[in-house]
Design an enzyme around this catalytic site. Structure first.
Site, PDB file in Angstrom:
ATOM      1  N   ASN A  46       1.007  -0.833   0.199  1.00 46.71           N
ATOM      2  CA  ASN A  46       0.298   0.682   0.045  1.00 46.71           C
ATOM      3  C   ASN A  46       0.790   1.229   0.126  1.00 46.71           C
ATOM      4  O   ASN A  46       0.360   2.603  -0.925  1.00 46.71           O
ATOM      5  CB  ASN A  46      -1.242   0.094   1.075  1.00 46.71           C
ATOM      6  N   GLU A  53      -6.357  -6.618   5.667  1.00 51.37           N
ATOM      7  CA  GLU A  53      -5.680  -7.793   5.114  1.00 51.37           C
ATOM      8  C   GLU A  53      -5.871  -9.205   5.140  1.00 51.37           C
ATOM      9  O   GLU A  53      -5.372 -10.069   4.527  1.00 51.37           O
ATOM     10  CB  GLU A  53      -4.683  -7.261   4.025  1.00 51.37           C
TER      11      GLU A  53
END
Length: 661
Positions: A510, A546
């Site tokens: 990210n 996640e």
């Protein structure tokens, strides 16, 4: 739309003939007391439910934060432990500085912290610096981390109070370990730190109301961080507070007390962080909780007021009617005419059904609802156009009405319009009494079209169980499915397996490629999970962030391991680029697998299964990521050890929402 007034008015006249106004007043007082008691119980139950919801949510949040803090600090501690072990190797001081530095920091990961990992000698001077060669010149003998190790107060990991980062801003959480020779002699300290923002991010994501707070304390009372964040809170010692003393009594718990920081009354839910001298605490302001349940209690209170007003009004009406009972019979024909006038002009369809089950009257609204004129329906039974699948529902609701068990029922069902479309209707059905004998004389149904409302309800139900980002099941749907499969397995003796899947180094992905790429990665992994589970009952779900889970009913440890490896390989085979994705430079996952055999004799222990899978996931991370680690809880019962004796499930993966949505 009211029911036909003729029978009701006649019944009222007969009852009124046997009653006096005093009877009505006494009955009204009795009903008022009963309604008041029921409202008081309802409000008390709302308060109890609000507090219980706060406790359950708080325990879940504390567990999540405790695991996040433990995972972050233990991960960085591995680097400190490696550096301390390497720094104590005999003869290290005689080798050149470059070789010495490479040997000490060979396994010391520096990406977890914003600064260097320092090796301090026994005098507090920097001997080695992971970010500088030769090391910078500084002395840390006056630091708390050095003193506690040098004085022998702490032998293992020491977590210091966060300090401001001088260069990049923000705060650093210092962590240290003593360096000791083989004979136990103190040789110095390995000192490093992690960015406090890593923990602040986890704590900041929790919403606890205007007076709520989440705090990380050290066991000596020092405040490590507190949300809402205020730099003045860092380092403040609350060891003397009554609330903090309660934290030290047990590993975890909950209680209400005043805060030592701001004096506010709060509900505290806390837990010790496993393996660390830290305590995670989530606190909800009791005023916020009271405000919440007050908002939910106003409706019962308003309903009580409305009922009392209605009861008073009804009592007044009945008393007045008792005094005018001689005029009731004269008003029967006028009431009958009013009913027909209302029925003929009502937006809803009004139907009069005789005791033989045949329609005697249908209002003109039937043209709008059913596309059929009233004369097409009169003389026929309602069941003739009802959907075959709903006939049993219709019968189950009507039979008690005809038997006298109930006087009113609301029924939802489908009927066939004249244009061959099935539409959803909702009918409120009431019993009609014969005006002369008082016996039951059929039914009156008030019917409206609820097709659009039904479609919206079904759509909302489906969306409530789906994760908006990945399209697979969400946490709520997973929790319900796990509990359902647990009970099923407890009855049948089947095993239940659970895979906990976490994307390796997802934060780094990210940070380097942006959240849009991260979202695309999660969606691709969710699709791969769906392709790796192929049996009825298997459920792939997004657990949070996640993390994903894969529920495998009737799968033993070997089967779970095979599916886990298939998941791992499938994700690796996606070849999603990752700048820090290991040797292959692609996105990978670590998988923790846990298998157990639920018992009908014991309460559900789904949290133990999830915890075991999460523990295996943590082991897989520590072992290097991109691998599977599994465990088995308990022993298989004798009847479950022969898989061939169990009936196989049909092959079909469970969907989060029906196909086509």
């Amino acid at each position: 739309m009211p029911t036909p007034p003729t029978a009701e008015t006649r019944n009222l006249a007969r009852v009124a003939a046997r009653l006096s106004p005093w009877h009505v007043v006494l009955a009204a007082l009795g009903v008022t007391c009963c309604v008041g008691a029921l409202a008081f119980f309802s409000i008390a139950q709302i308060r109890h439910d609000a507090w219980e919801e706060a406790r359950v949510e708080g325990r879940n949040l504390v567990g999540l934060l405790s695991r996040e803090v433990g995972r972050t600090l233990h991960s960085f501690d591995l680097s400190l432990r490696a550096a301390a072990e390497n720094a104590s190797l005999p003869g290290l001081a005689e080798v050149p500085l470059e070789i010495r530095q490479a040997a000490v920091f060979e396994r010391a990961a520096t990406s977890a912290g914003p600064g260097a990992i320092l090796i301090l000698d026994e005098a507090g001077n920097i001997a080695l610096d992971s970010r500088s060669e030769p090391p910078r010149i500084a002395n840390f003998s006056d630091w708390e981390a050095f003193r506690v190790h040098g004085d022998g107060l702490v032998d293992g990991l020491f977590v210091g109070v966060p300090t401001p980062a001088q260069l990049r801003g923000g705060w650093i959480l210092p962590m240290s370990r003593a360096i000791r020779a083989a004979d136990g002699r103190f040789q110095g300290v390995v000192l490093g730190g992690i960015d406090l923002a890593v923990l602040l991010e986890a704590f900041a994501g929790i919403q606890l109301g205007a007076n709520g707070s989440s705090t990380l304390h050290r066991r000596d009372g020092a405040t490590m961080l507190r949300m809402p964040f205020d730099p003045r809170d860092i380092g403040r010692n609350v060891a003397g507070g009554r609330a903090f003393q309660r934290f030290l009594e047990t590993e975890s718990g909950e209680f209400s007390a005043q805060s030592a920081l701001d004096g506010a009354e709060r509900l505290y839910i806390f837990s010790q962080v496993s393996g660390l001298p830290l305590i995670v605490n989530v606190a909800r302001g009791t005023s916020d909780l009271a405000r919440g349940w007050h908002q939910r209690a106003w409706l019962p209170a308003a309903a009580l007021g409305a009922v009392l007003v209605a009861l008073s009004f009804a009592t007044w009406l009945l008393v007045r009617e008792l005094r005018r009972r001689e005029r009731v019979e004269a008003a029967l024909s006028e009431s009958e005419a009013k009913f027909r006038l209302l029925a003929e002009n009502s937006y809803d369809m009004v139907t009069r059904i005789g005791s033989d089950g045949v329609r005697r009257y249908v209002s003109p609204a039937s043209v709008r609802l059913l596309g059929r004129r009233p004369e097409e329906l009169v003389g026929k039974r309602p069941q003739e156009i009802v959907h075959p699948a709903d006939l049993e529902i219709l019968s189950a609701a009507v039979v008690p009405l005809r038997r006298g068990e109930v006087d009113e029922a609301t029924i939802a069902y489908r009927v066939l319009r004249s244009d061959d479309r099935w539409v959803w209707l909702e009918s409120t059905v009431k019993v009609v009494f014969d005006p002369v004998s008082g016996a039951r004389d059929g039914l009156v149904a008030i019917t409206r079209d609820t097709t659009e409302r039904k479609a919206v309800e079904e759509r909302l139900t489906r969306l409530a169980s789906m994760d908006g980002l990945t399209g697979i099941a969400n946490r709520r749907a997973f929790d319900e499915a796990l509990l359902h499969e647990w009970h099923h397995a407890a009855r049948t003796g089947y095993p239940v397996s659970l895979l906990m899947i976490d994307v390796d180094r997802f934060k780094a992905l990210n940070d380097s490629q942006g959240h849009l790429k991260g979202d695309e990665c999660l969606r691709a992994i969710a699709e791969a999970l769906g392709g790796s589970a192929c049996r009825r009952g298997d459920l792939a779900a997004r657990y949070g962030g996640e993390e994903f889970v894969l529920l495998l009913p009737d799968a033993d440890a070997a089967g779970a391991a095979a599916v886990a490896e298939r998941v791992r390989a499938a994700v690796e085979g996606l070849r999603i680029p990752h700048p820090e994705g290991g040797l292959g430079g692609v996105v990978t996952v670590s998988v923790g697998a846990a298998t157990t055999w639920p018992s009908a004799a014991l309460p559900p222990a789904v949290a133990d299964l999830a915890g075991a899978a999460d523990g295996c996931l943590y082991e897989a991370k520590l072992a290097g990521r991109n691998r599977v680690v599994g465990t088995v809880l308990g022993d298989a019962p004798p009847a479950a050890r022969d898989p061939a004796a169990r009936a196989p499930r049909p092959v079909a993966i469970r969907q989060a929402v029906p196909a086509g949505e």
